[in-house]
Design a protein around this motif. Structure first.
Motif, PDB file in Angstrom:
ATOM      1  N   ARG A 191      -0.744  -2.286   4.992  1.00  0.00           N
ATOM      2  CA  ARG A 191      -0.973  -1.632   3.694  1.00  0.00           C
ATOM      3  C   ARG A 191      -1.513  -0.209   3.828  1.00  0.00           C
ATOM      4  O   ARG A 191      -1.101   0.684   3.084  1.00  0.00           O
ATOM      5  CB  ARG A 191      -1.955  -2.468   2.868  1.00  0.00           C
ATOM      6  N   PHE A 192      -2.416   0.005   4.750  1.00  0.00           N
ATOM      7  CA  PHE A 192      -3.119   1.287   4.771  1.00  0.00           C
ATOM      8  C   PHE A 192      -2.604   2.267   5.829  1.00  0.00           C
ATOM      9  O   PHE A 192      -2.538   3.464   5.575  1.00  0.00           O
ATOM     10  CB  PHE A 192      -4.620   1.054   4.958  1.00  0.00           C
ATOM     11  N   ASP A 193      -2.300   1.797   7.013  1.00  0.00           N
ATOM     12  CA  ASP A 193      -2.023   2.712   8.120  1.00  0.00           C
ATOM     13  C   ASP A 193      -0.551   2.852   8.478  1.00  0.00           C
ATOM     14  O   ASP A 193      -0.189   3.795   9.191  1.00  0.00           O
ATOM     15  CB  ASP A 193      -2.787   2.256   9.374  1.00  0.00           C
ATOM     16  N   TYR A 194       0.288   1.960   8.016  1.00  0.00           N
ATOM     17  CA  TYR A 194       1.703   2.019   8.400  1.00  0.00           C
ATOM     18  C   TYR A 194       2.361   3.220   7.722  1.00  0.00           C
ATOM     19  O   TYR A 194       2.180   3.442   6.520  1.00  0.00           O
ATOM     20  CB  TYR A 194       2.427   0.739   7.983  1.00  0.00           C
ATOM     21  N   PRO A 195       3.128   4.001   8.458  1.00  0.00           N
ATOM     22  CA  PRO A 195       3.776   5.175   7.849  1.00  0.00           C
ATOM     23  C   PRO A 195       4.887   4.765   6.886  1.00  0.00           C
ATOM     24  O   PRO A 195       5.314   3.604   6.868  1.00  0.00           O
ATOM     25  CB  PRO A 195       4.346   5.924   9.063  1.00  0.00           C
ATOM     26  N   VAL A 196       5.337   5.723   6.110  1.00  0.00           N
ATOM     27  CA  VAL A 196       6.446   5.460   5.176  1.00  0.00           C
ATOM     28  C   VAL A 196       7.688   5.081   5.973  1.00  0.00           C
ATOM     29  O   VAL A 196       8.076   5.772   6.920  1.00  0.00           O
ATOM     30  CB  VAL A 196       6.733   6.698   4.307  1.00  0.00           C
ATOM     31  N   PHE A 254      14.237   0.181 -12.171  1.00  0.00           N
ATOM     32  CA  PHE A 254      12.948  -0.498 -12.133  1.00  0.00           C
ATOM     33  C   PHE A 254      12.935  -1.363 -10.880  1.00  0.00           C
ATOM     34  O   PHE A 254      13.951  -1.956 -10.529  1.00  0.00           O
ATOM     35  CB  PHE A 254      12.708  -1.361 -13.371  1.00  0.00           C
ATOM     36  N   VAL A 255      11.787  -1.425 -10.212  1.00  0.00           N
ATOM     37  CA  VAL A 255      11.657  -2.183  -8.975  1.00  0.00           C
ATOM     38  C   VAL A 255      10.888  -3.476  -9.225  1.00  0.00           C
ATOM     39  O   VAL A 255       9.813  -3.459  -9.829  1.00  0.00           O
ATOM     40  CB  VAL A 255      10.921  -1.364  -7.893  1.00  0.00           C
ATOM     41  N   LEU A 256      11.432  -4.579  -8.752  1.00  0.00           N
ATOM     42  CA  LEU A 256      10.737  -5.856  -8.696  1.00  0.00           C
ATOM     43  C   LEU A 256      10.595  -6.210  -7.222  1.00  0.00           C
ATOM     44  O   LEU A 256      11.598  -6.320  -6.512  1.00  0.00           O
ATOM     45  CB  LEU A 256      11.542  -6.939  -9.426  1.00  0.00           C
ATOM     46  N   THR A 257       9.379  -6.368  -6.746  1.00  0.00           N
ATOM     47  CA  THR A 257       9.194  -6.624  -5.322  1.00  0.00           C
ATOM     48  C   THR A 257       8.194  -7.734  -5.063  1.00  0.00           C
ATOM     49  O   THR A 257       7.202  -7.881  -5.775  1.00  0.00           O
ATOM     50  CB  THR A 257       8.743  -5.344  -4.582  1.00  0.00           C
ATOM     51  N   ASP A 298       2.939  -4.580   0.729  1.00  0.00           N
ATOM     52  CA  ASP A 298       2.599  -3.501   1.656  1.00  0.00           C
ATOM     53  C   ASP A 298       2.517  -2.131   0.991  1.00  0.00           C
ATOM     54  O   ASP A 298       2.145  -1.143   1.633  1.00  0.00           O
ATOM     55  CB  ASP A 298       3.593  -3.454   2.817  1.00  0.00           C
ATOM     56  N   GLY A 299       2.892  -2.029  -0.276  1.00  0.00           N
ATOM     57  CA  GLY A 299       2.774  -0.759  -0.990  1.00  0.00           C
ATOM     58  C   GLY A 299       3.760   0.305  -0.574  1.00  0.00           C
ATOM     59  O   GLY A 299       3.595   1.482  -0.935  1.00  0.00           O
ATOM     60  N   GLN A 300       4.820  -0.063   0.162  1.00  0.00           N
ATOM     61  CA  GLN A 300       5.754   0.936   0.673  1.00  0.00           C
ATOM     62  C   GLN A 300       6.513   1.662  -0.443  1.00  0.00           C
ATOM     63  O   GLN A 300       6.827   2.847  -0.297  1.00  0.00           O
ATOM     64  CB  GLN A 300       6.740   0.277   1.641  1.00  0.00           C
ATOM     65  N   PHE A 301       6.817   0.992  -1.533  1.00  0.00           N
ATOM     66  CA  PHE A 301       7.523   1.670  -2.631  1.00  0.00           C
ATOM     67  C   PHE A 301       6.691   2.839  -3.161  1.00  0.00           C
ATOM     68  O   PHE A 301       7.217   3.940  -3.395  1.00  0.00           O
ATOM     69  CB  PHE A 301       7.829   0.686  -3.756  1.00  0.00           C
ATOM     70  N   ASP A 308       8.148   5.905  -8.667  1.00  0.00           N
ATOM     71  CA  ASP A 308       7.282   6.022  -9.833  1.00  0.00           C
ATOM     72  C   ASP A 308       6.428   4.749  -9.958  1.00  0.00           C
ATOM     73  O   ASP A 308       6.971   3.666 -10.136  1.00  0.00           O
ATOM     74  CB  ASP A 308       8.154   6.193 -11.088  1.00  0.00           C
ATOM     75  N   PRO A 309       5.101   4.853  -9.869  1.00  0.00           N
ATOM     76  CA  PRO A 309       4.244   3.663  -9.960  1.00  0.00           C
ATOM     77  C   PRO A 309       4.413   2.892 -11.261  1.00  0.00           C
ATOM     78  O   PRO A 309       4.141   1.687 -11.304  1.00  0.00           O
ATOM     79  CB  PRO A 309       2.826   4.236  -9.843  1.00  0.00           C
ATOM     80  N   GLN A 310       4.871   3.574 -12.307  1.00  0.00           N
ATOM     81  CA  GLN A 310       5.081   2.903 -13.587  1.00  0.00           C
ATOM     82  C   GLN A 310       6.385   2.103 -13.612  1.00  0.00           C
ATOM     83  O   GLN A 310       6.657   1.390 -14.574  1.00  0.00           O
ATOM     84  CB  GLN A 310       5.113   3.941 -14.717  1.00  0.00           C
ATOM     85  N   ARG A 311       7.176   2.228 -12.542  1.00  0.00           N
ATOM     86  CA  ARG A 311       8.462   1.535 -12.467  1.00  0.00           C
ATOM     87  C   ARG A 311       8.526   0.575 -11.281  1.00  0.00           C
ATOM     88  O   ARG A 311       9.599   0.263 -10.779  1.00  0.00           O
ATOM     89  CB  ARG A 311       9.609   2.554 -12.369  1.00  0.00           C
ATOM     90  N   VAL A 312       7.358   0.140 -10.823  1.00  0.00           N
ATOM     91  CA  VAL A 312       7.285  -0.824  -9.728  1.00  0.00           C
ATOM     92  C   VAL A 312       6.440  -2.011 -10.176  1.00  0.00           C
ATOM     93  O   VAL A 312       5.257  -1.852 -10.496  1.00  0.00           O
ATOM     94  CB  VAL A 312       6.679  -0.191  -8.451  1.00  0.00           C
ATOM     95  N   PHE A 313       7.040  -3.182 -10.193  1.00  0.00           N
ATOM     96  CA  PHE A 313       6.354  -4.413 -10.605  1.00  0.00           C
ATOM     97  C   PHE A 313       6.141  -5.269  -9.360  1.00  0.00           C
ATOM     98  O   PHE A 313       7.098  -5.674  -8.706  1.00  0.00           O
ATOM     99  CB  PHE A 313       7.198  -5.147 -11.649  1.00  0.00           C
TER     100      PHE A 313
END
Length: 306
Positions: free
Chosen positions: A103-108, A125-128, A132-135, A141-146
């Protein structure tokens, strides 16, 4: 009716067949479908991140990233995380190691970067199921990731006595500094507790009865609104790396809606399970082989289509 083993063997045979073929025509068709779609629903799961090296099931990854656990004769990191014989101190050491790595240290991961370029100027819109927060790292767009499964970045009370959420990173950093390299455990005093009631903290993940959905579900209504509009649009379901660990969230959901919505199409990218239901006919496109390479090529084809 075929058995589970027979179905898995059929999936493996089809996956090997697709991987052995030149998929350029298939990816060109995928690029056309993306261009033609009014709305795109992206489904991203573990296979998408694994394509960039974040592979929980890889022994090679375990040896490279967690050599101490490899010496304890675990086959892969996933097995370590689900070891029923772990002590609480070992469990928290592994959870901290996982969170900092994934989550924190892995690169994009480049696969996400290519995917973002593929979707430029598209209504998506993303459903995941990923945690890991990679999106978000890649610039979606954080508003388009569920992310309905929750987040390992946040901690909550296990009771819970309140609906507070705490940033887990400081706790993880402290635990990581104190991990014993032989036992792979942390000091008992490093295990985080609720400052209000003293109960142990847990990760803010769906599953336990104590789960606090406040942060996780904040994009649920926007996603549902998007899906209501998508039902009456030319919609493409773009599924990436979704296997059978939790197929109901994305895999079965996407193929069911593709069947129900006459103007919908499905593209399924999957190294191991690319097969699509026969009843979807030409409205479904299975893509096998290496997901990282496929997205790289698809990105190029989509730019040519623009």
């Amino acid at each position: 009716m075929s058995t589970y083993r027979e179905r898995m063997e059929a999936y493996a045979h089809h996956a090997a067949l697709l991987a052995s073929q030149d998929n350029t025509p298939t990816l060109c068709q995928a690029a056309r479908w993306i261009k033609e779609a009014d709305k795109i629903v992206v489904g991203g799961a573990a296979g998408l991140s694994a394509a960039g090296g974040m592979d929980y099931m890889s022994h090679e990854t375990l040896e490279q990233v967690f050599p101490q656990l490899s010496k304890k004769r675990y086959d892969h990191f996933w097995k370590a995380l689900w070891d029923p014989e772990r002590t609480q101190e070992q469990k928290w050491a592994m959870l901290a190691a996982e969170a900092l790595w994934a989550r924190f240290d892995y690169p994009v991961i480049s696969a996400y970067t290519h995917l973002l370029r593929i979707l430029q100027n598209k209504d998506y819109f993303v459903l995941t199921s990923n945690i890991d927060g990679q999106f978000i790292k890649a610039g979606f767009d954080p508003q388009r990731v569920f992310e309905p499964q929750g987040s390992i970045a946040l901690l909550q009370c296990s009771r819970p006595c309140c609906d507070m959420l705490w940033d887990g990173e400081p706790f993880y950093r402290q635990i990581a500094r104190d991990i014993d390299p032989v036992s792979f455990s942390c000091p008992t005093e490093d295990i985080p507790h609720c400052p209000h009631c003293g109960a142990p903290l847990v990760q803010n993940l769906r599953g336990p009865d104590c789960f606090i959905p406040r942060e996780t579900m904040k994009n649920r209504q926007p996603f549902e609104d998007f899906m209501k509009e998508a039902e009456h649009s030319s919609t493409l379901f773009l599924e990436l790396g979704v296997g059978f660990n939790s197929p109901g969230l994305i895999r079965h959901y996407f193929q069911r809606l593709t069947w129900l919505w006459p103007n919908a199409r499905l593209i399924r990218f999957n190294r191991d399970y690319p097969s699509t239901p026969k009843k979807l006919g030409e409205r479904a496109l299975p893509v096998g082989g290496d997901l990282k390479e496929n997205l790289l090529k698809l990105d190029r084809f989509c730019q040519e289509e623009l």
